[in-house]
Design an enzyme around this catalytic site. Sequence first.
Site, PDB file in Angstrom:
ATOM      1  N   SER A 174     -14.080 -87.052  -6.215  1.00 50.18           N
ATOM      2  CA  SER A 174     -13.115 -86.086  -5.671  1.00 50.18           C
ATOM      3  C   SER A 174     -13.034 -84.885  -6.602  1.00 50.18           C
ATOM      4  CB  SER A 174     -11.740 -86.748  -5.568  1.00 50.18           C
ATOM      5  OG  SER A 174     -10.735 -85.790  -5.353  1.00 50.18           O
ATOM      6  N   TYR A 186      -5.305 -92.142  -9.015  1.00 51.60           N
ATOM      7  CA  TYR A 186      -6.329 -91.593  -8.120  1.00 51.60           C
ATOM      8  C   TYR A 186      -7.335 -90.732  -8.884  1.00 51.60           C
ATOM      9  CZ  TYR A 186      -8.653 -89.543  -4.114  1.00 51.60           C
ATOM     10  OH  TYR A 186      -9.629 -89.145  -3.217  1.00 51.60           O
TER      11      TYR A 186
HETATM   12  N1  LIG Z   1     -10.182 -86.440   2.721  1.00 51.61           N
HETATM   13  C1  LIG Z   1     -10.065 -85.843   1.556  1.00 51.61           C
HETATM   14  O1  LIG Z   1      -9.392 -84.790   1.430  1.00 51.61           O
HETATM   15  C2  LIG Z   1     -10.812 -86.390   0.346  1.00 51.61           C
HETATM   16  C3  LIG Z   1     -10.934 -85.557  -0.779  1.00 51.61           C
HETATM   17  C4  LIG Z   1     -11.615 -86.026  -1.878  1.00 51.61           C
HETATM   18  C5  LIG Z   1     -12.162 -87.290  -1.878  1.00 51.61           C
HETATM   19  N2  LIG Z   1     -12.011 -88.086  -0.786  1.00 51.61           N
HETATM   20  C6  LIG Z   1     -12.612 -89.432  -0.857  1.00 51.61           C
HETATM   21  O2  LIG Z   1     -13.505 -89.589   0.235  1.00 51.61           O
HETATM   22  C7  LIG Z   1     -13.644 -90.966   0.521  1.00 51.61           C
HETATM   23  C8  LIG Z   1     -13.512 -91.171   2.014  1.00 51.61           C
HETATM   24  O3  LIG Z   1     -12.188 -90.831   2.410  1.00 51.61           O
HETATM   25  P1  LIG Z   1     -11.886 -90.089   3.786  1.00 51.61           P
HETATM   26  O4  LIG Z   1     -11.294 -88.790   3.468  1.00 51.61           O
HETATM   27  O5  LIG Z   1     -13.041 -90.154   4.694  1.00 51.61           O
HETATM   28  O6  LIG Z   1     -10.700 -91.031   4.305  1.00 51.61           O
HETATM   29  P2  LIG Z   1     -10.515 -91.888   5.649  1.00 51.61           P
HETATM   30  O7  LIG Z   1     -10.845 -91.062   6.842  1.00 51.61           O
HETATM   31  O8  LIG Z   1      -9.159 -92.480   5.539  1.00 51.61           O
HETATM   32  O9  LIG Z   1     -11.631 -93.036   5.508  1.00 51.61           O
HETATM   33  C9  LIG Z   1     -11.526 -94.008   4.490  1.00 51.61           C
HETATM   34  C10 LIG Z   1     -12.559 -95.097   4.734  1.00 51.61           C
HETATM   35  O10 LIG Z   1     -12.440 -96.081   3.694  1.00 51.61           O
HETATM   36  C11 LIG Z   1     -12.351 -97.362   4.290  1.00 51.61           C
HETATM   37  N3  LIG Z   1     -11.555 -98.284   3.481  1.00 51.61           N
HETATM   38  C12 LIG Z   1     -10.303 -98.084   2.988  1.00 51.61           C
HETATM   39  N4  LIG Z   1      -9.872 -99.190   2.359  1.00 51.61           N
HETATM   40  C13 LIG Z   1     -10.878-100.108   2.439  1.00 51.61           C
HETATM   41  C14 LIG Z   1     -11.031-101.455   2.022  1.00 51.61           C
HETATM   42  N5  LIG Z   1     -10.038-102.118   1.403  1.00 51.61           N
HETATM   43  N6  LIG Z   1     -12.195-102.084   2.286  1.00 51.61           N
HETATM   44  C15 LIG Z   1     -13.182-101.465   2.943  1.00 51.61           C
HETATM   45  N7  LIG Z   1     -13.100-100.199   3.388  1.00 51.61           N
HETATM   46  C16 LIG Z   1     -11.959 -99.522   3.154  1.00 51.61           C
HETATM   47  C17 LIG Z   1     -11.707 -97.110   5.663  1.00 51.61           C
HETATM   48  O11 LIG Z   1     -12.124 -98.104   6.591  1.00 51.61           O
HETATM   49  P3  LIG Z   1     -11.212 -99.293   7.168  1.00 51.61           P
HETATM   50  O12 LIG Z   1      -9.795 -98.818   7.216  1.00 51.61           O
HETATM   51  O13 LIG Z   1     -11.809 -99.557   8.527  1.00 51.61           O
HETATM   52  O14 LIG Z   1     -11.463-100.413   6.233  1.00 51.61           O
HETATM   53  C18 LIG Z   1     -12.372 -95.791   6.049  1.00 51.61           C
HETATM   54  O15 LIG Z   1     -13.627 -96.031   6.646  1.00 51.61           O
HETATM   55  C19 LIG Z   1     -12.583 -91.696  -0.306  1.00 51.61           C
HETATM   56  O16 LIG Z   1     -13.183 -92.293  -1.433  1.00 51.61           O
HETATM   57  C20 LIG Z   1     -11.640 -90.581  -0.727  1.00 51.61           C
HETATM   58  O17 LIG Z   1     -10.998 -90.887  -1.938  1.00 51.61           O
HETATM   59  C21 LIG Z   1     -11.347 -87.670   0.317  1.00 51.61           C
END
Ligand SMILES: NC(=O)c1ccc[n+]([C@@H]2O[C@H](COP(=O)([O-])OP(=O)(O)OC[C@H]3O[C@@H](n4cnc5c(N)ncnc54)[C@H](OP(=O)(O)O)[C@@H]3O)[C@@H](O)[C@H]2O)c1
Length: 279
Positions: free
Chosen positions: A153, A167
């Site tokens: 991130s 985080y």
């Molecule tokens: N969106 C942002 O602004 C942002 C910014 C920087 C970094 N990120 C990073 O990007 C990555 C993806 O996040 P996103 O933004 O795409 O969020 P998201 O749309 O909420 O997707 C998160 C994914 O992680 C999975 N997940 C969560 N807990 C889990 C568990 N216990 N076991 C297995 N899978 C799990 C969820 O699947 P299930 O619920 O089906 O298990 C989902 O597929 C994360 O590492 C996040 O920290 C996001």
Amino acid sequence: MPNDGATREDDTAARRPTALVTGASAGIGAAFARECAARGFDVVLTARRRDRLEALAREIESRHGVRCQVIVADLVEPDACAQIVTALERAHLAVDLLVNNAGYAVTRSYARTSWDEQAAFLQVMVTAVCELTHRLLPGMLARGHGHIVNVSSLSAMLPGVPGHTLYAASKAFLVRFSEALAVETRGRGVHVCAVCPGMTYTEFHDVTGTRTAVEAAVPRFMWMQADEVAREGLDAVMAGRLVRVPGSANRGLERLARMLPRGLAYRLAYGATRKMRKK
Ligand SMILES: NC(=O)c1ccc[n+]([C@@H]2O[C@H](COP(=O)([O-])OP(=O)(O)OC[C@H]3O[C@@H](n4cnc5c(N)ncnc54)[C@H](OP(=O)(O)O)[C@@H]3O)[C@@H](O)[C@H]2O)c1
């Protein structure tokens, strides 16, 4: 067809490369899966929500003509990574590209969050990433090629802020881990890259219940779409980069944070995130 580790008859010598994407049921992970398929990878999708994974698998197979398999796993379970790797082995699948993407945030203060909740967070965000990498890396090294993307991130590059206490720390861990592993595997055909997205339109802020506050606080030009993040992330690991912050606005913010005196950077980060925080 999606399944849980059914055998496949492909001749491995003629096989397409395979990508394993964690957290593939939504957001950035789903975008990585689509982008991998568009680039000719067979894809293995893993997360907890089977219905989402199976729908995405059907979409990817019909759109890109690649094979897509589903492994349902909850990364908070200590044996989840071992079970994923066992399912891959049963299906005779060697992973050429690993995208460690699954993640979420805990948004309450450290003291007011139970240790069980924090420990689960570290299991998903740190331990599972290290373990899955550790289990799949030997095969990559033996075959002399492989790519690993660790989704970190932009927050890894900025001062830590209250309420997201572990985080940024967990994401900074992924950057250092990726850098070290990239150098360790240099010259052996394995490339490791930490991809550090800034604000991205996904379900992330719905899961934390902070979408309204975050969207009000962060200007639109700072936000990216998940498919843009995935494209830049894959381009970066394929180009042998160690760390990539997607988006020019995010890279500008990262550079600014590095140039500012630390005290000022702390004050600005604290002020900018105050309205986004839950108490
Ligand atoms: N969106 C942002 O602004 C942002 C910014 C920087 C970094 N990120 C990073 O990007 C990555 C993806 O996040 P996103 O933004 O795409 O969020 P998201 O749309 O909420 O997707 C998160 C994914 O992680 C999975 N997940 C969560 N807990 C889990 C568990 N216990 N076991 C297995 N899978 C799990 C969820 O699947 P299930 O619920 O089906 O298990 C989902 O597929 C994360 O590492 C996040 O920290 C996001």
